[in-house]
Design a protein around this motif. Structure first.
Motif, PDB file in Angstrom:
ATOM      1  N   THR A 126      -0.983  -4.243  -5.945  1.00 28.06           N
ATOM      2  CA  THR A 126      -0.600  -2.939  -5.418  1.00 28.06           C
ATOM      3  C   THR A 126      -1.741  -1.935  -5.544  1.00 28.06           C
ATOM      4  OG1 THR A 126       1.733  -3.305  -5.902  1.00 28.06           O
ATOM      5  CG2 THR A 126       1.028  -1.026  -5.662  1.00 28.06           C
ATOM      6  N   HIS A 171      -3.482  -0.011  -2.332  1.00 28.74           N
ATOM      7  CA  HIS A 171      -3.606   1.441  -2.231  1.00 28.74           C
ATOM      8  C   HIS A 171      -5.075   1.841  -2.049  1.00 28.74           C
ATOM      9  CE1 HIS A 171       0.595   1.864  -3.350  1.00 28.74           C
ATOM     10  NE2 HIS A 171       0.481   3.173  -3.248  1.00 28.74           N
ATOM     11  N   ALA A 200       0.830  -1.204   0.000  1.00 26.13           N
ATOM     12  CA  ALA A 200       0.000   0.000   0.000  1.00 26.13           C
ATOM     13  C   ALA A 200       0.865   1.256   0.000  1.00 26.13           C
ATOM     14  CB  ALA A 200      -0.922   0.013   1.211  1.00 26.13           C
ATOM     15  N   HIS A 201       2.165   1.081   0.199  1.00 22.99           N
ATOM     16  CA  HIS A 201       3.104   2.205   0.231  1.00 22.99           C
ATOM     17  C   HIS A 201       4.168   2.105  -0.860  1.00 22.99           C
ATOM     18  CE1 HIS A 201       1.444   3.120   4.213  1.00 22.99           C
ATOM     19  NE2 HIS A 201       1.539   1.828   4.452  1.00 22.99           N
ATOM     20  N   THR A 207      -6.465   1.619   1.458  1.00 21.23           N
ATOM     21  CA  THR A 207      -6.167   2.762   2.317  1.00 21.23           C
ATOM     22  C   THR A 207      -7.273   3.811   2.216  1.00 21.23           C
ATOM     23  OG1 THR A 207      -3.792   2.389   2.126  1.00 21.23           O
ATOM     24  CG2 THR A 207      -4.490   4.577   2.817  1.00 21.23           C
TER      25      THR A 207
END
Length: 257
Positions: A163, A167, A152-153, A170
């Motif tokens: 991915t 993201h 997520a980063h 979040t």
């Protein structure tokens, strides 16, 4: 569905993807801490294995569920309401990486959709059902913890679907956290890196790095991440861990790429 010594006076949780990996570790940590737990996942046999590991005195039900199917999610939360009477925690954990090592230009549409349907839509459907129940029950409120990922980063090579969904989780976490405020519904996210599960077996033999090389990466015990989930879950609803990152100390994450 199977039942073991249910008790409506204990706190009740739903753990998705509870048949293996992080989900199993969290379910066992919660039952060990005295929680009643609904074990959800697509395959009945692994769920039964988790229930067996929890022990004969654990308060669990197993509910085979495909989280990408709204009807099955509704049935899961109906079972929780019937068995436990209320819901105090959803650990939104079910997820899939999809086909590994596939470049963006070669990723099939169906593979993209499978990852999105499970990781994002499934998380939304479960959160929505939990939110509704937590808003309506008395006393009102509860907690949702989404299992994000260090992806997520920072992405890994050839992981566009995974991915992108992490993201997006979040954003789901932040929106649920905001919208839940009037109803005492707290929402947080744990981002885990290199816990020793079936999904991370390839870390031990060598995995593609951002510079194109293969490297063996260190892993940590899944139980180490599970302890953090229990800590987040057992806070009073007036307090919330919004985001937590738990990872193998020496994995290439800080500064990777």
């Amino acid at each position: 569905m199977s039942n073991k010594l249910l008790n409506s006076e204990t706190k009740a949780a739903v753990v998705t993807g509870a048949g293996s990996g992080i989900g199993r570790a969290v379910a066992l940590a919660l039952t060990g801490a005295g929680w009643s737990v609904a074990l959800a996942g697509r395959r009945p046999e692994p769920l039964a294995g988790t229930a067996e590991l929890a022990g004969e005195h654990a308060r669990v039900i197993t509910v085979p569920t495909d989280v990408s199917r709204p009807g099955e999610v509704d049935a899961l939360f109906s079972s929780v309401r019937e068995s436990f009477g209320r819901l105090d925690l959803l650990f939104n954990n079910a997820g899939t990486f999809g086909p590994g090592g596939v470049p963006v230009e070669d990723l099939a549409y169906d593979d993209w959709r499978t990852v999105v349907d499970v990781n994002l839509t499934g998380a939304f459907l479960c959160a929505q059902a939990a939110y509704r129940q937590m808003k309506e029950q008395d006393p009102q409120g509860g907690r949702i913890i989404n299992n994000g990922s260090v992806s997520a980063h920072a992405p890994r090579p050839h992981s566009v679907a995974y991915t992108a969904t992490k993201h997006a989780l979040t954003g789901l976490t932040k929106s649920l956290s905001l919208d839940g405020r009037p109803y005492r519904i707290a929402c947080g996210q744990i981002d885990i890196g290199n816990a020793a599960t079936e999904m991370t077996e390839r870390m031990r033999t060598g995995i593609l790095q951002a510079n194109g090389e293969l490297a063996v990466e260190p892993v940590m015990a899944a139980a180490d991440a599970a302890r953090t989930v229990v800590h987040m879950a057992e806070l009073p609803l007036e307090a919330n861990v919004q985001f937590a990152t738990v990872l193998a100390t020496a994995m290439p994450y800080v500064g990777r790429g």
